[in-house]
Design a protein around this motif. Sequence first.
Motif, PDB file in Angstrom:
ATOM      1  N   ASN A  42       0.829  -1.210   0.000  1.00 40.83           N
ATOM      2  CA  ASN A  42       0.000   0.000   0.000  1.00 40.83           C
ATOM      3  C   ASN A  42       0.862   1.259   0.000  1.00 40.83           C
ATOM      4  O   ASN A  42       0.538   2.238  -0.672  1.00 40.83           O
ATOM      5  CB  ASN A  42      -0.941   0.000   1.211  1.00 40.83           C
ATOM      6  CG  ASN A  42      -2.194  -0.816   0.965  1.00 40.83           C
ATOM      7  OD1 ASN A  42      -3.161  -0.333   0.392  1.00 40.83           O
ATOM      8  ND2 ASN A  42      -2.179  -2.066   1.388  1.00 40.83           N
ATOM      9  N   LYS A  43       1.963   1.227   0.737  1.00 43.78           N
ATOM     10  CA  LYS A  43       2.871   2.373   0.756  1.00 43.78           C
ATOM     11  C   LYS A  43       3.532   2.554  -0.610  1.00 43.78           C
ATOM     12  O   LYS A  43       3.614   3.663  -1.142  1.00 43.78           O
ATOM     13  CB  LYS A  43       3.932   2.151   1.837  1.00 43.78           C
ATOM     14  CG  LYS A  43       4.819   3.358   2.099  1.00 43.78           C
ATOM     15  CD  LYS A  43       4.068   4.434   2.850  1.00 43.78           C
ATOM     16  CE  LYS A  43       4.971   5.582   3.263  1.00 43.78           C
ATOM     17  NZ  LYS A  43       4.248   6.626   3.986  1.00 43.78           N
ATOM     18  N   ASP A  50       2.458   1.728  -3.435  1.00 42.67           N
ATOM     19  CA  ASP A  50       1.511   2.108  -4.481  1.00 42.67           C
ATOM     20  C   ASP A  50       1.456   3.624  -4.672  1.00 42.67           C
ATOM     21  O   ASP A  50       1.135   4.106  -5.757  1.00 42.67           O
ATOM     22  CB  ASP A  50       0.115   1.567  -4.147  1.00 42.67           C
ATOM     23  CG  ASP A  50      -0.796   1.531  -5.362  1.00 42.67           C
ATOM     24  OD1 ASP A  50      -0.355   1.054  -6.423  1.00 42.67           O
ATOM     25  OD2 ASP A  50      -1.945   1.986  -5.251  1.00 42.67           O
ATOM     26  N   VAL A 100      -4.393  -6.902  -2.459  1.00 41.41           N
ATOM     27  CA  VAL A 100      -3.631  -5.887  -3.199  1.00 41.41           C
ATOM     28  C   VAL A 100      -4.178  -5.643  -4.603  1.00 41.41           C
ATOM     29  O   VAL A 100      -3.694  -4.744  -5.297  1.00 41.41           O
ATOM     30  CB  VAL A 100      -2.137  -6.279  -3.290  1.00 41.41           C
ATOM     31  CG1 VAL A 100      -1.529  -6.410  -1.903  1.00 41.41           C
ATOM     32  CG2 VAL A 100      -1.905  -7.547  -4.095  1.00 41.41           C
ATOM     33  N   LEU A 132      -4.988  -2.032  -5.803  1.00 45.72           N
ATOM     34  CA  LEU A 132      -3.952  -1.007  -5.871  1.00 45.72           C
ATOM     35  C   LEU A 132      -3.785  -0.535  -7.305  1.00 45.72           C
ATOM     36  O   LEU A 132      -3.981  -1.293  -8.255  1.00 45.72           O
ATOM     37  CB  LEU A 132      -2.626  -1.557  -5.344  1.00 45.72           C
ATOM     38  CG  LEU A 132      -2.593  -1.997  -3.876  1.00 45.72           C
ATOM     39  CD1 LEU A 132      -1.212  -2.536  -3.518  1.00 45.72           C
ATOM     40  CD2 LEU A 132      -2.966  -0.848  -2.953  1.00 45.72           C
TER      41      LEU A 132
END
Length: 819
Positions: A602-603, A605, A647, A650
């Motif tokens: 997530n970071k 992305d 994920v 994303l």
Amino acid sequence: MITYEEALKFAVEGEAVFLIGSGFSTGAENALLDNDRHLLIGSDLAKELAELTGMDSGVQLDIVSQEYIDMYGEKQLVDYLKVHYTVERYERYYESLAKIKNLKVYSTNYDNLVEKVCNDCGNKVKGYSIDADIRKVNKDKMVMHLNGYVKDLENDILPDSFRLSHLSYNSMKFFDTPWYSYLIDELYSAKVVFIIGLSFSSDLDIRRIVSGQELRDKVFFVERHDLSEGSRKFLDKYGRVLLCGVQTFLEDLSKVEINGENKKEVYYKTFKKVDRYDNSIEPEDRDVYALFFNGIEKEGIYKKDADRCYETLVNRDKVLDVINDIEQGKSVIIYSDLGNGKSIFVNQIVDLCPKMNFYYLKQVNNQRVLSEIKNFCNDGKEKVLICDPANIYLDILDKFADFDLANVRFILVMRSSMYDNYYNAIYDVIDKMTNAQFINPINLDVLSDKEIEKLDKLILKYGFYGDLAGVFEQRRQEYLRTKCKSRFQNILLYLFESTHIINRFIESIDNINANDDLRRILILAFVSGILELGLNVNDYKILLDIQDIERVIKRNKNCGDIVDVKRGNIAVKSSIIAKELMMKTEIFSRNEVFNVLIAIMNKLDNLYLGSDKYKNVMINLVSCSYLSYVFSYQMESNKFIEYYESVKELNFCKKNLFFWEQYAIVCVNLKQFDRAGRYFRTAYSLAKQRGHLFSAYQIDNHYARYLLENQLYYRKKEGSLAVFIEAHRLLNKNSEIDRIKKNSRYYKYRVARAYKDYYDAFASKYEDSDKDIFLKRCQEMYYSLLRYKRGLGNDEIRKDVRECESALKYILDSENISF
């Protein structure tokens, strides 16, 4: 360490990055009619707005600006900012900025000073905010406004990128944009960094970015003459302090003259010349121990005798053959599994080929990469470019096709799993290099008998054998060949077990009284070491959002047995042990690893568009074969699938052909065929969007495997022949292209191993006409395999190709078909 004079020259040549704050703009004025036209710094702006709203003068800017909006409206605040931060005039010394080639400025200011100065002088530079699309910005000449840009105030509203009000401060953060990762790459690839007029002690965001030890030698702070001694000492921790002020600095810059004739050797951002080892250093026992058990290479290990044989290393048989090919102008692909000696092999090539210049390809932001490639290829000097791991450099390698490669050889290095994943893309790039000749790929996984004999002597000499030390030489070597399958990785695992190193690793982790931060650091260190992610300390801080990582690690004495922290890097002591522990123990729970990886994805992305390194990390973290090292296929299927489910939304994943192909492969591995079919259709749809020139070669092979395994799993004889015909068509769809391009692509033979099971389950019971159709295609595959083998040495033929040959022979023998 570069001097101030050298730093100024680098700046004019366009090799500098400038970080500027409100103190930089003190010589600029706006168009207001009152006496004080100087641009307001943040604290003065807060005071003025506090006075206009009747609030106390000490109220923070984000709060008082929000109050101003509530009282007077957003349009009035926008008009106020336009008037106060649009530059009307400036001091002449700023004009020195216009002489800088490829000016790159990152500013915490709202004003348009730099843009106006350069444009007035005929050197057009454009300003942007952090919401600008990083893919469309000309990064050679730009000013990036980290807190917002006055010229973006066009629609009577504050854009999300304008960090002023309480709401805008919370809506978009620099750390969550691709520009953050891009700036970090810029700082590390620049020759010099100037920080001017910035409130460094209070600006945590900027301080976090330049805190790396590697940057310290090239950072210069331009500060006013009366800076306090305490402030100077504080800045000394991060770089060198120049107490000259903005005006003197810019005047010094204006005096710099660049004489092209006096320029030193060409400076490359993209290529780094390889430093050779000092062969005169005598090896110590601890150096050999560090190599075997920690993977640390000390210079002493490259000491050679009169016959050019290493005293502490195994001279790999294929090194001299590769060197001979390189000297004849040829290139090579080298691949192996983790821990089987890729780095040592390449280092031996460099060490034993002293007449050739070797360079590493670097992963940095470089808008002038084409110009550098041109100079690299056309300087008339023979050289070798090492790309390790090659799969992350394919975009750059593709650019070499447009240049004369008569003087350039390539060594492409990668893990076997990445070689498989990128096989098609690698050969597509190589095909375009019309004047580059590649020899057959070199696989390093299996040691020859001669290499086993030398390795046996080394292990015995340095006392690493443990229980085997007292047995006869023949039995020791037989153990290495049979039990360890002549693979260095397996031999190391045996040595780790015999010396109880793996147990000590487990005990160290068990004894860690770990807080959550430390466990997340260790998980990322293990994953990064296993997957070769190439993350440094700064990356750990970004991805885990832990700013005092070094302190967290050093605070626990047991961490020293597991990871090294030095020179800006965090490295697990042994990637092989890390892989073994992650695969076969519960030192970290599956949920724990799973949650850390999802948080990192997530970071990433938010950042990957600004960093090729982060893009490559994301590719690795959705690669089925790579993730199997972390999760393993024996893991509960629902948990493994859950990772991909988590994920898939994303930005990186949702329209990414590679992601959906990998998701489908995981489903096939876990026998979830209905889902696999849907995800393959998604992958094909995304492939179709790339146009008719795009080859879906790799998807075709995996989809063929899906068709065969799905039919075998449900044992449905009905329709099985049609399924087989389609699968065979897909596997052979690109055969003619491969033959013309002379690519030795072996993927289809890996899948065709299933023909034997298909024969036993269905085809052996077909009617004669249907059986003839099946057998004809088996013969076709068999003859294709024989053609593939031509020109390959016996040790160059993969295990899965041999298995396919055996399977096809079984079918043909069973039907008494001669060949």
